[in-house]
Design a protein around this motif. Sequence first.
Motif, PDB file in Angstrom:
ATOM      1  N   LYS A 185       4.630  -3.911  -5.655  1.00 16.58           N
ATOM      2  CA  LYS A 185       5.146  -3.705  -4.093  1.00 16.58           C
ATOM      3  C   LYS A 185       5.316  -2.273  -3.986  1.00 16.58           C
ATOM      4  N   LEU A 186       5.002  -1.609  -2.933  1.00 21.47           N
ATOM      5  CA  LEU A 186       5.439  -0.355  -2.641  1.00 21.47           C
ATOM      6  C   LEU A 186       6.423  -0.355  -1.514  1.00 21.47           C
ATOM      7  N   ASP A 187       7.676   0.430  -1.712  1.00 21.14           N
ATOM      8  CA  ASP A 187       8.815   0.043  -0.833  1.00 21.14           C
ATOM      9  C   ASP A 187       9.337   1.758  -0.702  1.00 21.14           C
ATOM     10  N   PRO A 188       8.972   2.349   0.742  1.00 18.62           N
ATOM     11  CA  PRO A 188       8.522   1.773   1.806  1.00 18.62           C
ATOM     12  C   PRO A 188       6.925   1.929   1.605  1.00 18.62           C
ATOM     13  N   PRO A 189       6.371   1.036   2.317  1.00 16.71           N
ATOM     14  CA  PRO A 189       4.685   1.043   2.221  1.00 16.71           C
ATOM     15  C   PRO A 189       4.205   2.147   2.995  1.00 16.71           C
ATOM     16  N   PRO A 190       3.280   2.991   2.336  1.00 21.30           N
ATOM     17  CA  PRO A 190       2.730   4.180   3.101  1.00 21.30           C
ATOM     18  C   PRO A 190       1.757   3.780   3.932  1.00 21.30           C
ATOM     19  N   PRO A 191       1.471   4.615   5.103  1.00 16.89           N
ATOM     20  CA  PRO A 191       0.415   4.413   5.964  1.00 16.89           C
ATOM     21  C   PRO A 191      -1.081   4.725   5.323  1.00 16.89           C
TER      22      PRO A 191
END
Length: 244
Positions: free
Chosen positions: A23-29
């Motif tokens: 899981k990427l936190d925060p998720p990049p655009p």
Amino acid sequence: MFYREEFFYQLGLRQFGNFHRIKLDPPPPLRELVKLAVAADEHFPESGMNVESGTDAIVQILTSRAEMLDEYFSLKISGDGLVQELPMLLRDYKPDLDKLPLLLMRLGPQVEWGSEKECFDSFLRELAFFYIPDVPAQLLLAKSHSSSELASTENQDKGMELDDTTELSSSDKQPHKAAESQAMKSKYKDVEEWSVVEKASRWQIQHILFPAMRKYFVPQKALLDRDIVQVANLPDLYRVFERC
């Protein structure tokens, strides 16, 4: 490099449709990552597209297949274009996320989306390439430049020892020397960062990657002939010891 890519490719085949997730936190655009890679690719202008149109085309390919990417590969892209999750090929092994823009860019043109079998195969190849351990090139470059400049500085200042007060007064008299000193200190920080990254990469390779390869890797015949050499065979060694 090929045997490492082949190993991660085999891990992808073993777990196809059932990957654990990072899981990427925060998720990049998604669009920003793809655009970053497209702009950095010196060969991209040969496609006849500019950065914006090329970025839009790749983003369209991925977002239109978001449901399939999530179901089969655990690559989750949200409805508003955020990269939320990535497939985990090897537990406790962390891929270099600096290579994520390159992965996302290559998934557009390098995956055979028109054929199911070729799509799965080419996607897993790109994912395996992303997982290959790699020290960031900019840190290697910083180390090379800093080492050469450090050697030059040491040769010029051989036999001279300056304390903080002396360095400060010298900098006041020669502003350009102060700027050079500050630039050198900045590069030394890059070298320290490179050292940390290198140690972490070595630890992962030794304690996570190599044990996993011994357990799961099935090398192809071409690899056995070219890249993998058998050093010893335990049953044969036992026979030798029994004779002694």
